[in-house]
Write an enzyme that holds these catalytic residues in place. Sequence first.
Site, short mmCIF file in Angstrom:
data_model
loop_
_atom_site.label_atom_id
_atom_site.label_comp_id
_atom_site.label_asym_id
_atom_site.label_seq_id
_atom_site.Cartn_x
_atom_site.Cartn_y
_atom_site.Cartn_z
N GLU A 207 28.59 52.51 20.99
CA GLU A 207 27.28 51.92 20.67
C GLU A 207 26.82 50.97 21.78
O GLU A 207 25.64 50.65 21.87
CB GLU A 207 27.34 51.17 19.34
CG GLU A 207 27.16 52.03 18.12
CD GLU A 207 25.73 52.54 17.94
OE1 GLU A 207 24.81 51.72 17.94
OE2 GLU A 207 25.55 53.76 17.80
N SER B 200 32.94 49.79 21.59
CA SER B 200 32.30 50.94 20.96
C SER B 200 31.32 51.63 21.90
O SER B 200 30.67 50.98 22.72
CB SER B 200 31.54 50.46 19.73
OG SER B 200 30.59 51.42 19.32
N TYR C 221 24.75 45.19 16.14
CA TYR C 221 26.14 45.64 16.19
C TYR C 221 26.53 45.95 17.65
O TYR C 221 27.55 45.48 18.16
CB TYR C 221 26.34 46.89 15.32
CG TYR C 221 27.69 47.53 15.52
CD1 TYR C 221 28.82 47.02 14.89
CD2 TYR C 221 27.85 48.63 16.37
CE1 TYR C 221 30.08 47.58 15.11
CE2 TYR C 221 29.09 49.20 16.59
CZ TYR C 221 30.20 48.67 15.96
OH TYR C 221 31.44 49.23 16.18
#
Length: 325
Positions: free
Chosen positions: A132, A130, A154
């Site tokens: 992220e 991701s 996460y």
Amino acid sequence: MGQIKKALITGITGQDGSYLAEFLIKKNYQVYGIVRRVALEDETHRLWRIKHLLKKIKLSSASLESYASIVKIIQKIKPNEVYHLGAQSYVSYSFEDEFSTLNTNINGTHYLLSAIKEFSPKTKFYFAGSSEMFGKVYKKKQNETTRFYPRSSYGISKVAGFELTRNYREAYNLFACTGILFNHESPRRGFEFVTRKISSAVAKIKLGKQKNLYLGNINAKRDWGHARDYVKAMWLMLQQKKPSDFVVGTGEMHSVKEFLNLAFSIVGLNYKKFIKIDKNLYRPSEVDTLRADYTKAKKILKWKPSINFKGLVKEMVLEDLKRFK
Ligand code: NAP
Ligand code: G4F
């Protein structure tokens, strides 16, 4: 005619899992999916995204939290390709429960890699990384060489999954790739994510079923693409001669405010009249901007997005208008 290829998808009930299953069925794969046991007991609610595919796919219940159950599945199916999409994917929730986010996301990835190494080493493996992972970004546009600086458990879990995937590739010679995917949305997006929260609210407000929309940081900026485009990139990664990691995005960045403005304007409304800022929806540590440099995917996978920001927002709002009528 060659043998029919077998693909196993974790997270098949999610947004990406459903589009990927459709895509692979069209490519003549036999598609297998791992779901949580409760999903098989409550098909209507938990399998809504793949309801139309149920006759064409084979589902097994297994737990990403149990090595034994993963081993059983890998031994039984011996898939040609595994797409590991199952994860606690909601960043906000990862601040409420870091432990389950880290456990599910890191262990699930580790169990799959280990089971493949031990029992089906020819299986090709895709890990859903991701953007992220870039978090507090070091560069204006992020590519495969940009340093990671995750801002949530996460994000940390995805960095760990990325490193595990790389290590199994280098140490055990597995065909294992990470797709570092930037935000991708669709009418099948979960309702807790900001784009779907907006498109569903726009539809309900237009239809007189909702009055206001409460949001957090609307100045955050993301690189938003369409999930249908992105599942193709996942597949392309596993069709290459050599395994590698790829950034997948559009290269364009828009703020939540821009998304709001466009979504409301599609139904002829001004977002400013309906929006309320709720400070409780701010994250303890925010990712302010994300923007992909997907040069490598373009060059090697010959991949590029086909749906732009405007097209994405329009499709989501129009689909939600139909759904809530
Ligand atoms: P999603 O719609 O939230 O789907 C997540 C899937 O994971 C669902 O099938 C869910 O099953 C399953 N799952 C969650 N927790 C689980 C657990 N404890 N055990 C077993 N299964 C579990 O996510 P998505 O948008 O399709 O994303 C797919 C993957 O890509 C995720 O790994 C996500 O982190 C990653 N990713 C997404 C984006 C994006 O913008 N969409 C960008 C980069 C990376 P249930 O239906 O049973 O809950
Ligand atoms: O839609 P979001 O929750 O997505 P986020 O956090 O970017 O994560 C998504 O994309 C990642 C890829 O970069 C995936 F890995 C991850 O699994 C997931 O699919 O939030 C987007 C932005 C954030 O900056 C958030 O603070 O929107 C801001 N926002 C403002 N108000 C809100 C809200 N987000 C949500 N969910 N809800 C709000 O009310």
